[in-house]
Design a protein around this motif. Structure first.
Motif, PDB file in Angstrom:
ATOM      1  N   LEU A  37       0.831  -1.203   0.000  1.00 52.57           N
ATOM      2  CA  LEU A  37       0.000   0.000   0.000  1.00 52.57           C
ATOM      3  C   LEU A  37       0.869   1.258   0.000  1.00 52.57           C
ATOM      4  O   LEU A  37       1.969   1.263   0.542  1.00 52.57           O
ATOM      5  CB  LEU A  37      -0.874   0.019   1.259  1.00 52.57           C
ATOM      6  CG  LEU A  37      -1.916  -1.085   1.377  1.00 52.57           C
ATOM      7  CD1 LEU A  37      -2.528  -1.074   2.768  1.00 52.57           C
ATOM      8  CD2 LEU A  37      -2.998  -0.896   0.324  1.00 52.57           C
ATOM      9  N   ASP A  38       0.343   2.326  -0.591  1.00 58.42           N
ATOM     10  CA  ASP A  38       1.029   3.620  -0.569  1.00 58.42           C
ATOM     11  C   ASP A  38       0.677   4.400   0.692  1.00 58.42           C
ATOM     12  O   ASP A  38       1.473   5.175   1.200  1.00 58.42           O
ATOM     13  CB  ASP A  38       0.638   4.459  -1.792  1.00 58.42           C
ATOM     14  CG  ASP A  38       1.137   3.842  -3.083  1.00 58.42           C
ATOM     15  OD1 ASP A  38       2.237   3.248  -3.070  1.00 58.42           O
ATOM     16  OD2 ASP A  38       0.425   3.942  -4.093  1.00 58.42           O
ATOM     17  N   SER A  39      -0.575   4.212   1.154  1.00 58.85           N
ATOM     18  CA  SER A  39      -1.036   4.958   2.326  1.00 58.85           C
ATOM     19  C   SER A  39      -2.208   4.237   2.973  1.00 58.85           C
ATOM     20  O   SER A  39      -2.817   3.356   2.361  1.00 58.85           O
ATOM     21  CB  SER A  39      -1.458   6.376   1.930  1.00 58.85           C
ATOM     22  OG  SER A  39      -2.578   6.320   1.070  1.00 58.85           O
ATOM     23  N   VAL A  40      -2.503   4.628   4.199  1.00 58.82           N
ATOM     24  CA  VAL A  40      -3.675   4.130   4.920  1.00 58.82           C
ATOM     25  C   VAL A  40      -4.297   5.317   5.651  1.00 58.82           C
ATOM     26  O   VAL A  40      -3.688   6.390   5.755  1.00 58.82           O
ATOM     27  CB  VAL A  40      -3.322   3.025   5.952  1.00 58.82           C
ATOM     28  CG1 VAL A  40      -2.827   1.766   5.257  1.00 58.82           C
ATOM     29  CG2 VAL A  40      -2.326   3.515   6.985  1.00 58.82           C
ATOM     30  N   LEU A  41      -5.498   5.116   6.160  1.00 60.03           N
ATOM     31  CA  LEU A  41      -6.154   6.126   6.980  1.00 60.03           C
ATOM     32  C   LEU A  41      -6.129   5.624   8.417  1.00 60.03           C
ATOM     33  O   LEU A  41      -6.523   4.493   8.687  1.00 60.03           O
ATOM     34  CB  LEU A  41      -7.590   6.328   6.508  1.00 60.03           C
ATOM     35  CG  LEU A  41      -7.715   6.839   5.069  1.00 60.03           C
ATOM     36  CD1 LEU A  41      -9.124   6.654   4.543  1.00 60.03           C
ATOM     37  CD2 LEU A  41      -7.302   8.291   4.985  1.00 60.03           C
ATOM     38  N   ILE A  42      -5.646   6.462   9.335  1.00 55.99           N
ATOM     39  CA  ILE A  42      -5.581   6.088  10.744  1.00 55.99           C
ATOM     40  C   ILE A  42      -6.609   6.907  11.508  1.00 55.99           C
ATOM     41  O   ILE A  42      -6.695   8.126  11.334  1.00 55.99           O
ATOM     42  CB  ILE A  42      -4.168   6.308  11.322  1.00 55.99           C
ATOM     43  CG1 ILE A  42      -3.157   5.433  10.561  1.00 55.99           C
ATOM     44  CG2 ILE A  42      -4.143   5.981  12.818  1.00 55.99           C
ATOM     45  CD1 ILE A  42      -1.723   5.543  11.067  1.00 55.99           C
TER      46      ILE A  42
END
Length: 176
Positions: A37-42
Motif C-alpha cells: 500500500l502507498d497509504s492508509v487512513l488512521i
C-alpha cells in the motif's frame, strides 16, 4: 473521507523497532493483498488521517510491518499504538458473484425458499462463532446464520439473497 466510506483493515498492535516501525494486525483472509500500500487512513480521535507508507512487509502471516513517513521515533510510534487502520471501500477487490462483503448486503432483501419474503438485512453480527444476518421484518429482528448450506443464491443486481433455512427457524421469531 468519512468512516462509512471505508473498511476496517486492522489495528496497530505494537512497535517493531526503535526507528518508528509498527506492526499492524490485519483483519483479512488475504494479507498479501495489502503488502504494498502507498497509504492508509488512521483513526485519530475520531478523525481519519492519511499516513503515507515508506516501506512495508508481511510479518508472521497476519501482521504487516510498516514504516510510515514522518514517524521516526519511538515516541511517534507510541502515539499510534492501538489505532485503527482503514482504507477506502474502493480498495476492496471485486468478489465473485456469489461472494459478498458484509457492508454491501445492507438493505438487501432476504427470501427463504420455503417461508417466502423474510425481511431486509439491516446488519451482520460477526461477534459470534457463526456470523448472522440481522434482518428486520416489520420491526421484528430475525437472525439467520450466514451458513453456506443455507445460502442458495446471492442476486446482487436485484439486491436479494435467497436462503433455505431449516423448517421452523424463522417462525421461532414470529411466535408470540
Amino acid at each position: 473521507m468519512n468512516i462509512k466510506d471505508c473498511f476496517f483493515l486492522g489495528k496497530i498492535v505494537k512497535k517493531y523497532s526503535f526507528k518508528g516501525e509498527l506492526l499492524i494486525k490485519l483483519d483479512t483472509d488475504e494479507p498479501a493483498l495489502y503488502e504494498n500500500l502507498d497509504s492508509v487512513l488512521i483513526d485519530l480521535r475520531g478523525n481519519l488521517v492519511p499516513f503515507f507508507i515508506e516501506s512495508s512487509q508481511l510479518h508472521k502471516s497476519e501482521l504487516l510491518r510498516v514504516k510510515f513517513e514522518d514517524v521516526d521515533t519511538e515516541a511517534d510510534a507510541d502515539s499510534l499504538i492501538k489505532s485503527k487502520i482503514y482504507l477506502p471501500l474502493s480498495f476492496l477487490p471485486e468478489l465473485e458473484d456469489d461472494k459478498f462483503y458484509f457492508h454491501e448486503i445492507i438493505g438487501f432483501n432476504i427470501e427463504d425458499k420455503n417461508f417466502g419474503h423474510v425481511g431486509i438485512i439491516t446488519g451482520v453480527n460477526d461477534s459470534t462463532a457463526q456470523s448472522l444476518f440481522e434482518i428486520d421484518r416489520d420491526g421484528i429482528e430475525i437472525l439467520i446464520p450466514m451458513n453456506d448450506e443455507f445460502i442458495s443464491k446471492v442476486d446482487k443486481p436485484n439486491k436479494t439473497i435467497i436462503v433455505e433455512t431449516p423448517e421452523g427457524l424463522i417462525d421461532l421469531y414470529l411466535e408470540e
